[in-house]
Design a protein around this motif. Structure first.
Motif, PDB file in Angstrom:
ATOM      1  N   ARG A  13      19.547   7.758 -47.209  1.00 28.19           N
ATOM      2  CA  ARG A  13      20.340   7.508 -46.013  1.00 28.19           C
ATOM      3  C   ARG A  13      20.741   6.044 -46.057  1.00 28.19           C
ATOM      4  O   ARG A  13      19.901   5.174 -46.285  1.00 28.19           O
ATOM      5  N   ALA A  16      18.754   3.291 -44.493  1.00 25.87           N
ATOM      6  CA  ALA A  16      17.392   3.119 -44.992  1.00 25.87           C
ATOM      7  C   ALA A  16      17.327   2.169 -46.178  1.00 25.87           C
ATOM      8  O   ALA A  16      16.267   1.608 -46.473  1.00 25.87           O
ATOM      9  N   GLU A 144      14.743  15.897 -41.938  1.00 28.50           N
ATOM     10  CA  GLU A 144      13.885  15.084 -42.801  1.00 28.50           C
ATOM     11  C   GLU A 144      13.231  15.946 -43.876  1.00 28.50           C
ATOM     12  O   GLU A 144      13.101  17.162 -43.737  1.00 28.50           O
ATOM     13  N   PRO A 169      15.478  10.949 -45.653  1.00 26.22           N
ATOM     14  CA  PRO A 169      14.291  10.091 -45.593  1.00 26.22           C
ATOM     15  C   PRO A 169      13.481  10.348 -44.329  1.00 26.22           C
ATOM     16  O   PRO A 169      14.021  10.709 -43.274  1.00 26.22           O
ATOM     17  N   LEU A 170      12.171  10.161 -44.436  1.00 25.90           N
ATOM     18  CA  LEU A 170      11.267  10.399 -43.316  1.00 25.90           C
ATOM     19  C   LEU A 170      11.255   9.186 -42.402  1.00 25.90           C
ATOM     20  O   LEU A 170      11.103   8.052 -42.858  1.00 25.90           O
ATOM     21  N   ARG A 171      11.399   9.421 -41.116  1.00 20.43           N
ATOM     22  CA  ARG A 171      11.361   8.316 -40.162  1.00 20.43           C
ATOM     23  C   ARG A 171       9.909   7.938 -39.891  1.00 20.43           C
ATOM     24  O   ARG A 171       9.102   8.770 -39.511  1.00 20.43           O
ATOM     25  N   ARG A 172       9.587   6.687 -40.123  1.00 17.01           N
ATOM     26  CA  ARG A 172       8.251   6.161 -39.877  1.00 17.01           C
ATOM     27  C   ARG A 172       8.375   4.915 -39.019  1.00 17.01           C
ATOM     28  O   ARG A 172       9.455   4.325 -38.903  1.00 17.01           O
ATOM     29  N   SER A 173       7.259   4.496 -38.446  1.00 19.41           N
ATOM     30  CA  SER A 173       7.268   3.185 -37.805  1.00 19.41           C
ATOM     31  C   SER A 173       7.442   2.155 -38.912  1.00 19.41           C
ATOM     32  O   SER A 173       6.758   2.208 -39.932  1.00 19.41           O
ATOM     33  N   ALA A 176      11.833   3.426 -43.207  1.00 21.80           N
ATOM     34  CA  ALA A 176      11.927   4.854 -43.499  1.00 21.80           C
ATOM     35  C   ALA A 176      11.302   5.133 -44.851  1.00 21.80           C
ATOM     36  O   ALA A 176      11.198   4.251 -45.717  1.00 21.80           O
ATOM     37  N   GLU A 177      10.878   6.375 -45.046  1.00 22.30           N
ATOM     38  CA  GLU A 177      10.228   6.747 -46.297  1.00 22.30           C
ATOM     39  C   GLU A 177      11.212   7.546 -47.153  1.00 22.30           C
ATOM     40  O   GLU A 177      11.646   8.639 -46.770  1.00 22.30           O
ATOM     41  N   SER A 193       7.350  10.826 -51.720  1.00 21.96           N
ATOM     42  CA  SER A 193       8.035   9.855 -50.873  1.00 21.96           C
ATOM     43  C   SER A 193       7.330   8.516 -50.911  1.00 21.96           C
ATOM     44  O   SER A 193       6.121   8.438 -51.125  1.00 21.96           O
ATOM     45  N   PRO A 195       7.740   4.530 -48.807  1.00 17.10           N
ATOM     46  CA  PRO A 195       8.478   3.718 -47.834  1.00 17.10           C
ATOM     47  C   PRO A 195       9.489   2.801 -48.520  1.00 17.10           C
ATOM     48  O   PRO A 195       9.232   2.260 -49.602  1.00 17.10           O
TER      49      PRO A 195
END
Length: 498
Positions: A13, A16, A144, A169-173, A176-177, A193, A195
């Motif tokens: 993305r 990201a 995701e 991509p995975l949304r993380r605090s 993104a991963e 995955s 970060p």
């Protein structure tokens, strides 16, 4: 890149990776080594897309306008990319064979009034399924990479099953991963995955944007340059004290050299002279398991792998594999020493619970004679070693140490297996309540592949453990000093590691 296993698809993305410099972006591509790159529709930016195309020597496909379609075949796996679900409808008369359909129009929607979920674009994909010679898995950048669900549809009275996987991509605090998908010819997908802030200099322990800029300003453009630097030279940089310099040097050497760095001389349990480790891994139906359906064990002294698998899993009989495992363990070993990666955080807690609930006659044996050890806890939580993975997940550390998975096991991951078991459990319950046995669908679980995946896990665990044991302790560690300095370690632990 993928071999006979299938194809590696890296999904990006733009937002990201927009902050990544050229070197860090090259690091992303070198690390994942994809066969093709897919840039999802959300947050599309032609500037970032152009940078990706210049950096990657391979096909880069972007989710573009509704009239855009494209077919790519890489590593023997075929992908049909469609800019819209309507484009799939247009291709019905000449539907090209595909292992995967990639379309960002495909996503669940919820009717807030009826409280019903439907799959946007699902009818178009279902009709494509019926016309195409294959039954492709659907990939969508609207979801995701953690999304994995099988939808049911009907086309002209014919039931169609639509396996849908997210790729975004995975949304993380924090960052993104980024997700890379191993896609095999049977439509199976495994996700790895990392970060987005663990590439380039940011992969080093405790290095944020400001420290990365400071390193570059002083001539340390790469991790290899930091690894070769003398610690006094790193300590001389503004804002970097003794503790930070030591962490930087250790992290750089671990990553650049693909090796374990022992920070202390504390022995790695269990002590070899008192116990032989048995490496163990369990497979469940999720992070809060209702069933343990596979237990794998590797004994290095015998060079023997054994597993205990329930190929007819049921929530009515969730302890079958545990019963076989603990019965075998008690018969073969008087005082076994089990070793599991993050075992104190997962495996041992649930094994003990299942033994107590479903094999209570072995509860005393388990509590009094079975010893449990966790090299992840020893190395990371207790800060005895720095590991070479971009994350501290077992597969990432093992890969950094040269362990390569092959065959069907490489196209699986633990979350996917857990999801398939969960669906199997729910499906079997539904079928038992249905008097029409003809509605039973075939199992989507390849048991041989699942067993191979678990065996790969425990053999990788043994290899990582051996690498930790073999690593010579560093001398002159100053991590206990300068306690007021930041010892934040971005590469060593965190929610993204599990």
């Amino acid at each position: 890149m993928a071999d006979e296993v299938g194809a590696e698809l890296l999904a990006l993305r733009c937002d990201a990776v927009s902050d990544l410099g050229a070197a860090a972006l090259r690091d992303v591509l070198e690390y994942f080594d994809p066969d093709l790159v897919y840039v999802v529709r959300e947050s599309a930016d032609v500037r970032v897309l152009s940078r990706v195309r210049r950096a990657f020597d391979g096909p880069v496909v972007a989710a573009s306008g509704p009239a855009d379609g494209r077919t790519e075949t890489v590593a023997g796996v075929s992908f049909v990319f469609a800019g819209s679900a309507a484009l799939l409808e247009d291709a019905l008369d000449d539907a090209p064979p595909a292992d995967f359909i990639v379309c960002d129009d495909i996503e669940p929607t919820t009717d807030a009034v009826a409280l019903e979920a439907t799959l946007a674009g699902g009818k178009s994909v279902a009709r494509y399924h019926v016309r195409a010679s294959e039954s492709p898995t659907v990939l969508t950048g609207a979801l995701e990479a953690s999304y994995d669900h099988v939808w049911d549809a009907t086309v002209d009275g014919r039931p169609v099953r639509l396996p849908v996987r997210g790729v975004a991509p995975l949304r993380r605090s924090g960052a993104a991963e980024l997700a890379c998908l191993t896609c095999d010819r049977r439509g199976s997908v495994a996700v790895s995955s990392v970060p987005a802030d663990r590439f380039g200099l940011r992969a080093l322990a405790g290095v944020g944007p400001a420290t990365a800029a400071r390193l570059r300003e002083n001539g340390y453009d790469t991790r290899a340059a930091v690894a070769e630097a003398a610690e006094p030279d790193l300590r001389s940089l503004p804002g970097i004290g003794a503790t930070t310099a030591r962490e930087l040097a250790q992290s750089a050497r671990a990553l650049a050299g693909s090796e374990v760095i022992r920070r202390t001389d504390e022995s790695v349990p269990p002590a070899a002279e008192t116990a032989t480790p048995l490496f163990v891994d369990i497979e469940t139906d999720g992070l809060q398991p209702t069933i343990i359906w596979l237990v794998g064990v590797y004994d290095p002294a015998r060079d023997e792998y054994v597993d205990f698998v329930d190929t007819d899993p049921s929530r009515d009989e969730p302890g079958a594999a545990t019963r076989e495992f603990v019965s075998w363990l008690a018969a073969e070993y008087d005082a076994p020493s089990l070793v599991a990666w993050n075992g104190h955080g997962f495996d041992y807690e649930h094994l003990e619970r299942f033994v107590a609930s479903y094999v209570p006659e072995y509860r005393d044996f388990w509590r009094e004679h079975v010893s449990t050890y966790d090299p992840y806890d020893w190395a990371v939580r207790r800060k005895n070693a720095v590991l070479p993975g971009r994350t501290n997940r077992l597969e990432d550390v093992a890969e950094a140490l040269g362990c390569e998975r092959a065959g069907a096991a490489a196209a699986l991951d633990g979350k996917t297996l857990a999801e398939r078991i969960r669906r199997s459990l729910e499906g079997s319950r539904s079928r038992r309540s249905d008097t029409d046995e003809s509605t039973e669908s075939p199992s989507e679980i390849d048991w041989d592949a699942a067993r191979g995946y678990c065996e790969a896990d425990v053999r990788e665990l043994a290899a990582v453990y051996d690498a930790i044991v073999a690593a010579p302790p560093e001398r002159g560690d100053t991590t206990a000093e300068n306690g007021d300095e930041s010892t934040s370690d971005a590469t060593q632990t965190g929610l993204a590691d599990f």
